[in-house]
Enzyme design. Structure first.
Site, mmCIF file in Angstrom:
data_model
loop_
_atom_site.group_PDB
_atom_site.id
_atom_site.type_symbol
_atom_site.label_atom_id
_atom_site.label_comp_id
_atom_site.label_asym_id
_atom_site.label_seq_id
_atom_site.Cartn_x
_atom_site.Cartn_y
_atom_site.Cartn_z
ATOM 1 C CB CYS A 116 -12.313 10.710 -3.633
ATOM 2 S SG CYS A 116 -13.050 12.246 -3.091
ATOM 3 C CG HIS A 256 -13.216 7.561 -0.714
ATOM 4 N ND1 HIS A 256 -12.323 8.450 -0.176
ATOM 5 C CD2 HIS A 256 -14.238 8.303 -1.226
ATOM 6 C CE1 HIS A 256 -12.771 9.678 -0.362
ATOM 7 N NE2 HIS A 256 -13.937 9.613 -0.987
ATOM 8 C CG ASN A 286 -14.140 12.650 1.228
ATOM 9 O OD1 ASN A 286 -12.982 12.450 0.859
ATOM 10 N ND2 ASN A 286 -15.179 12.552 0.407
HETATM 11 O O1 UT7 Z 1 -15.736 11.523 -2.254
HETATM 12 C C1 UT7 Z 1 -17.001 11.826 -2.742
HETATM 13 C C2 UT7 Z 1 -17.506 12.998 -1.991
HETATM 14 N N1 UT7 Z 1 -18.889 13.106 -1.711
HETATM 15 C C3 UT7 Z 1 -19.638 12.200 -1.059
HETATM 16 O O2 UT7 Z 1 -19.252 11.102 -0.771
HETATM 17 C C4 UT7 Z 1 -21.005 12.667 -0.690
HETATM 18 C C5 UT7 Z 1 -21.996 11.553 -0.594
HETATM 19 N N2 UT7 Z 1 -23.241 12.046 -0.021
HETATM 20 C C6 UT7 Z 1 -23.410 12.144 1.330
HETATM 21 O O3 UT7 Z 1 -22.528 11.808 2.104
HETATM 22 C C7 UT7 Z 1 -24.751 12.618 1.826
HETATM 23 O O4 UT7 Z 1 -25.628 12.750 0.742
HETATM 24 C C8 UT7 Z 1 -24.686 13.964 2.621
HETATM 25 C C9 UT7 Z 1 -23.960 13.753 3.926
HETATM 26 C C10 UT7 Z 1 -23.984 15.039 1.797
HETATM 27 C C11 UT7 Z 1 -26.096 14.424 2.931
HETATM 28 O O5 UT7 Z 1 -26.761 13.428 3.686
HETATM 29 P P1 UT7 Z 1 -28.222 12.944 3.268
HETATM 30 O O6 UT7 Z 1 -28.625 11.932 4.249
HETATM 31 O O7 UT7 Z 1 -28.172 12.566 1.835
HETATM 32 O O8 UT7 Z 1 -29.057 14.243 3.530
HETATM 33 P P2 UT7 Z 1 -29.965 15.077 2.512
HETATM 34 O O9 UT7 Z 1 -29.100 15.864 1.589
HETATM 35 O O10 UT7 Z 1 -30.996 14.160 1.926
HETATM 36 O O11 UT7 Z 1 -30.662 16.044 3.516
HETATM 37 C C12 UT7 Z 1 -31.576 15.600 4.549
HETATM 38 C C13 UT7 Z 1 -31.995 16.805 5.366
HETATM 39 C C14 UT7 Z 1 -32.449 17.975 4.508
HETATM 40 O O12 UT7 Z 1 -33.472 18.638 5.200
HETATM 41 P P3 UT7 Z 1 -35.009 18.434 4.775
HETATM 42 O O13 UT7 Z 1 -35.099 18.863 3.350
HETATM 43 O O14 UT7 Z 1 -35.283 16.973 4.973
HETATM 44 O O15 UT7 Z 1 -35.734 19.321 5.729
HETATM 45 C C15 UT7 Z 1 -31.233 18.866 4.455
HETATM 46 O O16 UT7 Z 1 -31.545 20.220 4.224
HETATM 47 O O17 UT7 Z 1 -30.884 17.278 6.119
HETATM 48 C C16 UT7 Z 1 -30.655 18.665 5.825
HETATM 49 N N3 UT7 Z 1 -29.221 18.900 5.884
HETATM 50 C C17 UT7 Z 1 -28.573 19.245 7.023
HETATM 51 N N4 UT7 Z 1 -28.997 19.427 8.264
HETATM 52 C C18 UT7 Z 1 -28.080 19.738 9.204
HETATM 53 C C19 UT7 Z 1 -28.315 18.824 4.871
HETATM 54 N N5 UT7 Z 1 -27.073 19.096 5.331
HETATM 55 C C20 UT7 Z 1 -27.209 19.360 6.657
HETATM 56 C C21 UT7 Z 1 -26.299 19.704 7.674
HETATM 57 N N6 UT7 Z 1 -26.778 19.872 8.930
HETATM 58 N N7 UT7 Z 1 -24.976 19.839 7.444
#
Ligand code: UT7
Length: 329
Positions: A116, A256, A286
């Protein structure tokens, strides 16, 4: 031959594939919801390449638009850099395929891998050739078709990424105009936070790697998120310091486009009003290497910059890599 001269962006362009994948579309494939995706990422939809459409196709149209804006012909290009992690093939370089299709007969061409942050790396590398006087016109393209390496059933990644390409033509400008300062960083120790396990020399593609879905992106979202918030701030301040400017001098930020919460954290630290930040991640998600140049091109075409504005580009990505560019528009 080797003097030092100013380097600026002479023209920008971008291209997005036609197919739109909405959050509602994803709800039918994975256990997610439009509400979750919007609130946790800010993304509403993203683009996807058609079957048979390649990264070099995206590059071609973005490059054409940039060259038209810069009013230069392909024959004038000295160098083509394509920043991508989804090349058409492992080799030859996508930049060489582009060189041929553009008819850029005298241009050297190579790909650059910084995920990225690729476009920021590309600007830094390309500008050196102009600054020294070795070359006059350099095409830098950031392009990715991440849909080709995302597991459609992985809700952790399939909601985030989209396909596209953005480009710019670099050329000599008056000293004090164009690129004011550049900053690049890396930490390979964080390489396993965002990677594709198989298909390279470490783990060549086999039936087993396919069965294990190791040809798809693996991401530790939370870890990348924390790194991103920290590094966006750090990279922004570094490039300002180098130019002898402060955050009060920024007229426009093109970050970004990974997650609206990451952008908002950066905007808060820089104390910028929202109308001085360009955001398009709601439409495209992204797009990795294409994220910053597409946003830059849209901002330019929307007339968001005034002549003389100080514009900050800042990004981060797999590698880990990060970087920033400060421009006087
Ligand atoms: O260019 C670099 C590329 N990558 C990035 O920039 C990624 C950076 N990270 C992020 O943007 C975020 O970490 C994510 C969007 C990937 C995830 O968001 P988060 O707020 O960090 O969520 P999390 O992984 O902490 O998950 C929270 C909850 C979990 O459920 P529980 O364990 O609290 O019950 C996940 O299982 O949300 C759940 N979850 C979802 N629910 C619905 C994770 N992905 C999804 C989804 N839909 N797609």
């Amino acid at each position: 031959m080797f003097s030092t001269r100013g380097v600026g962006i002479l023209g920008t362009g971008s291209y997005l594939p036609e197919e739109i994948i909405t959050n509602k579309n994803l709800e039918k494939i994975i256990d997610t919801s439009d509400e979750w995706i919007r609130s946790r990422t800010g993304i509403k939809e993203r683009r996807k390449v058609a079957s048979g459409e390649t990264t070099s196709d995206l590059c071609f149209y973005a490059a054409k638009h940039a060259m038209t804006a810069a009013e230069i012909s392909p024959e004038e290009l000295d160098l083509i850099i394509v920043a991508t992690v989804t090349p058409d093939m492992i080799f030859p370089a996508t930049a060489c395929l582009l060189q041929d299709r553009l008819g850029a007969k005298k241009a050297a061409a190579f790909d650059l891998s910084a995920a990225c942050t690729g476009f920021i790396y590309g600007l830094a590398v390309g500008s050196q050739f102009i600054s020294t006087g070795m070359y006059d016109k350099v095409l830098v393209v950031g392009a990715d078709a991440l849909s080709t390496v995302v597991n459609p059933e992985d809700r952790n990644t399939s909601i985030l990424f989209g396909d596209g390409a953005g480009a710019c033509v670099l050329g000599p400008v008056e000293t004090g105009q164009g690129i004011l300062s550049l900053y690049l960083g890396s930490d390979g120790g964080g390489g396993d936070l965002l990677y594709v396990p198989a298909g390279g020399s470490r783990k060549p593609a086999t039936k087993e790697t396919l069965a294990q879905k190791e040809h798809y992106i693996r991401m530790s979202g939370n870890e990348v998120f924390k790194f991103a918030v920290r590094i966006m701030d750090d990279a922004s301040m570094k490039v300002l310091d180098q130019a002898g400017l402060s955050k009060d001098d920024i007229d426009f930020l093109v970050p970004h486009q990974a997650n609206i919460r990451i952008v908002e954290a950066a905007v808060k630290r820089l104390e910028l009003p929202k109308d001085q930040v360009y955001i398009n991640l709601d439409k495209y998600g992204n797009m990795s290497g294409a994220s910053i140049p597409v946003a830059l091109d849209e901002a330019v075409r929307a007339g968001r910059f005034n002549k003389g504005d100080v514009v900050l580009l800042v990004g981060f990505g797999a590698g880990l890599t990060w970087g920033s560019t400060l421009l006087r528009w």
